[in-house]
Design an enzyme around this catalytic site. Structure first.
Site, PDB file in Angstrom:
ATOM      1  N   ARG A 118       0.810  -1.239   0.000  1.00 36.59           N
ATOM      2  CA  ARG A 118       0.000   0.000   0.000  1.00 36.59           C
ATOM      3  C   ARG A 118       0.834   1.276   0.000  1.00 36.59           C
ATOM      4  NH1 ARG A 118      -3.179  -3.163   3.655  1.00 36.59           N
ATOM      5  NH2 ARG A 118      -4.880  -4.103   2.486  1.00 36.59           N
ATOM      6  N   LYS A 140       3.708  11.184 -11.865  1.00 38.18           N
ATOM      7  CA  LYS A 140       2.828  10.338 -12.679  1.00 38.18           C
ATOM      8  C   LYS A 140       3.530   9.005 -12.857  1.00 38.18           C
ATOM      9  CE  LYS A 140       0.090  13.478 -15.477  1.00 38.18           C
ATOM     10  NZ  LYS A 140      -0.204  13.935 -16.854  1.00 38.18           N
ATOM     11  N   GLU A 182      10.523  16.640 -25.572  1.00 34.93           N
ATOM     12  CA  GLU A 182       9.835  17.107 -24.354  1.00 34.93           C
ATOM     13  C   GLU A 182      10.424  18.444 -23.879  1.00 34.93           C
ATOM     14  OE1 GLU A 182       7.106  15.717 -23.250  1.00 34.93           O
ATOM     15  OE2 GLU A 182       7.201  13.526 -23.380  1.00 34.93           O
ATOM     16  N   LYS A 224       8.427  22.371 -15.224  1.00 35.13           N
ATOM     17  CA  LYS A 224       7.553  21.276 -14.806  1.00 35.13           C
ATOM     18  C   LYS A 224       7.188  21.397 -13.327  1.00 35.13           C
ATOM     19  CE  LYS A 224       6.138  16.647 -15.071  1.00 35.13           C
ATOM     20  NZ  LYS A 224       6.167  15.364 -15.735  1.00 35.13           N
ATOM     21  N   GLU A 234      -3.649  17.134 -11.990  1.00 32.64           N
ATOM     22  CA  GLU A 234      -4.154  17.502 -13.315  1.00 32.64           C
ATOM     23  C   GLU A 234      -5.646  17.801 -13.337  1.00 32.64           C
ATOM     24  OE1 GLU A 234      -2.072  15.502 -16.541  1.00 32.64           O
ATOM     25  OE2 GLU A 234      -3.873  15.712 -17.758  1.00 32.64           O
ATOM     26  N   ARG A 238      -2.124  21.486 -15.327  1.00 28.53           N
ATOM     27  CA  ARG A 238      -1.120  20.454 -15.643  1.00 28.53           C
ATOM     28  C   ARG A 238      -1.358  19.826 -17.021  1.00 28.53           C
ATOM     29  NH1 ARG A 238       1.724  15.835 -11.833  1.00 28.53           N
ATOM     30  NH2 ARG A 238       2.919  14.917 -13.522  1.00 28.53           N
ATOM     31  N   ASN A 242       0.681  18.018 -21.497  1.00 31.26           N
ATOM     32  CA  ASN A 242       0.352  16.955 -22.451  1.00 31.26           C
ATOM     33  C   ASN A 242       0.255  17.480 -23.867  1.00 31.26           C
ATOM     34  OD1 ASN A 242       0.203  14.725 -20.747  1.00 31.26           O
ATOM     35  ND2 ASN A 242      -1.783  15.403 -19.988  1.00 31.26           N
ATOM     36  N   HIS A 245       0.489  15.240 -26.865  1.00 32.43           N
ATOM     37  CA  HIS A 245       0.455  13.860 -26.384  1.00 32.43           C
ATOM     38  C   HIS A 245      -0.810  13.107 -26.807  1.00 32.43           C
ATOM     39  CE1 HIS A 245       3.904  15.172 -24.125  1.00 32.43           C
ATOM     40  NE2 HIS A 245       3.997  14.045 -23.432  1.00 32.43           N
ATOM     41  N   HIS A 249       0.093   9.815 -28.285  1.00 29.75           N
ATOM     42  CA  HIS A 249      -0.289   8.520 -27.694  1.00 29.75           C
ATOM     43  C   HIS A 249      -1.043   7.670 -28.715  1.00 29.75           C
ATOM     44  CE1 HIS A 249      -0.026   9.991 -23.214  1.00 29.75           C
ATOM     45  NE2 HIS A 249       1.154   9.732 -23.739  1.00 29.75           N
ATOM     46  N   HIS A 262       8.543   7.330 -27.535  1.00 24.57           N
ATOM     47  CA  HIS A 262       7.551   8.269 -26.985  1.00 24.57           C
ATOM     48  C   HIS A 262       7.830   9.702 -27.464  1.00 24.57           C
ATOM     49  CE1 HIS A 262       4.769  10.110 -24.180  1.00 24.57           C
ATOM     50  NE2 HIS A 262       5.750  10.873 -23.732  1.00 24.57           N
TER      51      HIS A 262
HETATM   52  P1  NAD Z   1      13.077   4.355 -21.994  1.00 28.82           P
HETATM   53  O1  NAD Z   1      12.894   4.301 -20.558  1.00 28.82           O
HETATM   54  O2  NAD Z   1      12.556   3.221 -22.815  1.00 28.82           O
HETATM   55  O3  NAD Z   1      14.621   4.562 -22.311  1.00 28.82           O
HETATM   56  C1  NAD Z   1      15.043   4.664 -23.644  1.00 28.82           C
HETATM   57  C2  NAD Z   1      16.154   3.670 -23.990  1.00 28.82           C
HETATM   58  O4  NAD Z   1      17.391   4.164 -23.522  1.00 28.82           O
HETATM   59  C3  NAD Z   1      15.992   2.297 -23.396  1.00 28.82           C
HETATM   60  O5  NAD Z   1      16.417   1.338 -24.312  1.00 28.82           O
HETATM   61  C4  NAD Z   1      16.925   2.348 -22.197  1.00 28.82           C
HETATM   62  O6  NAD Z   1      17.360   1.074 -21.805  1.00 28.82           O
HETATM   63  C5  NAD Z   1      18.044   3.175 -22.743  1.00 28.82           C
HETATM   64  N1  NAD Z   1      18.831   3.902 -21.774  1.00 28.82           N
HETATM   65  C6  NAD Z   1      18.388   4.550 -20.674  1.00 28.82           C
HETATM   66  N2  NAD Z   1      19.364   5.261 -20.112  1.00 28.82           N
HETATM   67  C7  NAD Z   1      20.476   5.051 -20.846  1.00 28.82           C
HETATM   68  C8  NAD Z   1      21.801   5.524 -20.753  1.00 28.82           C
HETATM   69  N3  NAD Z   1      22.180   6.406 -19.842  1.00 28.82           N
HETATM   70  N4  NAD Z   1      22.699   5.081 -21.667  1.00 28.82           N
HETATM   71  C9  NAD Z   1      22.310   4.215 -22.649  1.00 28.82           C
HETATM   72  N5  NAD Z   1      21.049   3.758 -22.796  1.00 28.82           N
HETATM   73  C10 NAD Z   1      20.149   4.177 -21.902  1.00 28.82           C
HETATM   74  O7  NAD Z   1      12.386   5.665 -22.626  1.00 28.82           O
HETATM   75  P2  NAD Z   1      12.313   7.187 -22.170  1.00 28.82           P
HETATM   76  O8  NAD Z   1      12.290   7.950 -23.430  1.00 28.82           O
HETATM   77  O9  NAD Z   1      13.290   7.510 -21.133  1.00 28.82           O
HETATM   78  O10 NAD Z   1      10.885   7.276 -21.483  1.00 28.82           O
HETATM   79  C11 NAD Z   1       9.707   7.061 -22.214  1.00 28.82           C
HETATM   80  C12 NAD Z   1       8.607   6.648 -21.253  1.00 28.82           C
HETATM   81  O11 NAD Z   1       8.390   7.711 -20.321  1.00 28.82           O
HETATM   82  C13 NAD Z   1       7.281   6.378 -21.914  1.00 28.82           C
HETATM   83  O12 NAD Z   1       6.740   5.199 -21.400  1.00 28.82           O
HETATM   84  C14 NAD Z   1       6.426   7.556 -21.520  1.00 28.82           C
HETATM   85  O13 NAD Z   1       5.063   7.237 -21.454  1.00 28.82           O
HETATM   86  C15 NAD Z   1       6.992   7.898 -20.174  1.00 28.82           C
HETATM   87  N6  NAD Z   1       6.775   9.287 -19.760  1.00 28.82           N
HETATM   88  C16 NAD Z   1       6.263   9.501 -18.529  1.00 28.82           C
HETATM   89  C17 NAD Z   1       6.091  10.778 -18.076  1.00 28.82           C
HETATM   90  C18 NAD Z   1       5.591  11.016 -16.674  1.00 28.82           C
HETATM   91  O14 NAD Z   1       5.283  12.159 -16.330  1.00 28.82           O
HETATM   92  N7  NAD Z   1       5.555  10.012 -15.840  1.00 28.82           N
HETATM   93  C19 NAD Z   1       6.435  11.871 -18.882  1.00 28.82           C
HETATM   94  C20 NAD Z   1       6.963  11.632 -20.140  1.00 28.82           C
HETATM   95  C21 NAD Z   1       7.129  10.318 -20.574  1.00 28.82           C
HETATM   96  N1  GLY Z   2       4.257  14.471 -18.760  1.00 28.81           N
HETATM   97  C1  GLY Z   2       3.067  15.178 -18.426  1.00 28.81           C
HETATM   98  C2  GLY Z   2       2.874  15.354 -16.973  1.00 28.81           C
HETATM   99  O1  GLY Z   2       3.685  14.963 -16.175  1.00 28.81           O
HETATM  100  O2  GLY Z   2       1.882  15.889 -16.585  1.00 28.81           O
END
Ligand code: NAD
Ligand code: GLY
Length: 357
Positions: A118, A140, A182, A224, A234, A238, A242, A245, A249, A262
């Site tokens: 939890r 998020k 981003e 941010k 949101e 907030r 997006n 997005h 998406h 992404h």
């Molecule tokens: P990811 O986590 O898939 O990383 C991208 C790639 O880079 C992967 O293959 C990873 O293994 C590799 N990698 C990571 N760090 C590395 C490093 N230092 N050196 C070499 N390789 C490395 O993708 P991402 O672009 O970081 O994140 C995308 C995700 O984030 C999506 O799922 C998206 O929905 C999410 N997201 C969430 C929020 C939020 O607010 N929570 C905001 C934006 C995106």
């Molecule tokens: N990436 C959008 C948010 O965090 O609200």
């Protein structure tokens, strides 16, 4: 080192940004309250940074969980692997989960922390540019569902965020560009001066110039943190984060998770949202061209996949989390550097955008 704060009352937390932070215990240990720690990472990041992180954790009882790499694994099945390992190692409510990786790892680890017994503590150690400027900040967390991106999740804030720019040295070029999408978003939705700075400094970011990266990460996190502090869950403002997005998406879901990154889908989605803003008379054709030029320079896509039809977009966008009472809501640009959320969307113009982009 630069320290920013996400101001959320007694759940406020610091974001540390800069170089050479990763090997220093003072940015992690004060935020770990128990003896048990579980580092969640993936099979690409583990060989690069896991041992280094474990060395910083000193005498803590450290478990590591190494997940398969990829957006296609951001789901409930993979999440369960984290719970399996935590339970097998008898981690209790005082454990702290550390997300070591990009946004996929961070979103899943945060959600695991929100659910395990939890709710347990967690820390974000982002290793991609995208995670440093966006996903590690703001709480998020979640996983994808076959029918929609990030549809299962929770708002759950970390104890701290440690963004060490040295870790970006190993990041592949395509992933760097995805993160830049981003970064550009902040310039468009809330910080026109930053947009102008990006026009002038994009070549430095692409060359991983240390000072330029540090500045862009810091300024993105400031943008941010300021939005999240005003609207954590949101209910309003907030949603501007997006921007692009809803279209993006839809692209990610239609193509199959992981086919478009992404950030790539967000880039094409931002062009679509800006194109619609222009058709609705809010920004000029010149503004739209500036955005397209910047994204091209950053080696990001500026068109949706040509296999996607208007019907595909409409069907996928109707499951967006911003849909209210069955009405699509979109984030559009009122002007460069200022976004708005509206459900007052002219369908004919939207169809024109689908045809043009
Ligand atoms: P990811 O986590 O898939 O990383 C991208 C790639 O880079 C992967 O293959 C990873 O293994 C590799 N990698 C990571 N760090 C590395 C490093 N230092 N050196 C070499 N390789 C490395 O993708 P991402 O672009 O970081 O994140 C995308 C995700 O984030 C999506 O799922 C998206 O929905 C999410 N997201 C969430 C929020 C939020 O607010 N929570 C905001 C934006 C995106
Ligand atoms: N990436 C959008 C948010 O965090 O609200």
């Amino acid at each position: 080192m630069h320290e920013l704060s996400v101001d959320l009352g007694d759940r406020s937390y610091p974001i540390f940004t800069g170089a050479e932070l990763f090997s220093k215990p003072e940015y992690l240990l004060p935020y770990i309250h128990g003896q048990q720690v579980c580092v969640v990472t993936n099979e690409t990041v583990a060989p690069l940074y896991l041992q280094q992180l474990k060395a910083v954790l000193g005498d803590k009882e450290v478990l590591d969980v190494v997940l398969p790499d990829g957006e296609q694994y951001k789901n409930l099945n993979t999440l369960n692997l984290i719970f399996d390992e935590l339970l097998a190692a008898r981690h209790n409510r005082t454990t702290t989960l550390i997300a070591l990786g990009g946004g996929v790892t961070g979103d899943m680890t945060g959600f695991a922390a929100a659910c395990y017994q939890r709710g347990v503590d967690f820390i974000q150690v982002p290793t991609t540019l995208l995670a440093m400027v966006d996903s590690s900040v703001g709480g998020k967390t979640g996983v994808n569902h076959a029918l929609g991106k990030n549809m299962i999740g929770a708002f759950y804030q970390p104890n701290c965020v440690l963004a060490d720019t040295d870790l970006l040295k190993t990041l592949p070029e395509r992933e760097l560009s995805a993160g830049i999408a981003e970064v550009i978003k902040y310039g468009l939705v809330s910080d026109y001066d930053f947009f102008v700075w990006l026009e002038q400094n994009m070549d430095k970011l692409l060359a991983k110039d240390e000072a330029a990266l540090a500045y862009a990460i810091d300024r993105s996190c400031q943008n941010k943190a300021s939005v999240v502090a005003r609207d954590e869950r949101e209910g309003g403002i907030r949603a501007i984060l997006n921007f692009g997005h809803t279209f993006g998406h839809a692209i990610e879901t239609a193509q199959g998770y992981g086919v478009w990154l992404h950030g790539e889908a967000v880039a094409a989605g931002m062009v679509m949202a800006a194109d619609l803003s222009q058709r609705m008379g809010m920004i000029s054709k010149d503004d739209l061209s500036r955005l397209v030029g910047m994204l091209r320079q950053a080696k990001l896509p500026v068109m949706a996949p040509d296999t996607m039809t208007s019907d595909d977009f409409i069907a996928l966008m109707s499951v967006d989390k911003k849909v209210l009472d069955g009405r699509l809501r979109l984030v559009l640009l009122q002007s460069m550097g200022e976004a708005m959320v509206t459900s007052d969307i002219d369908r004919a113009l939207l169809l024109q955008t689908f045809s043009a982009c």
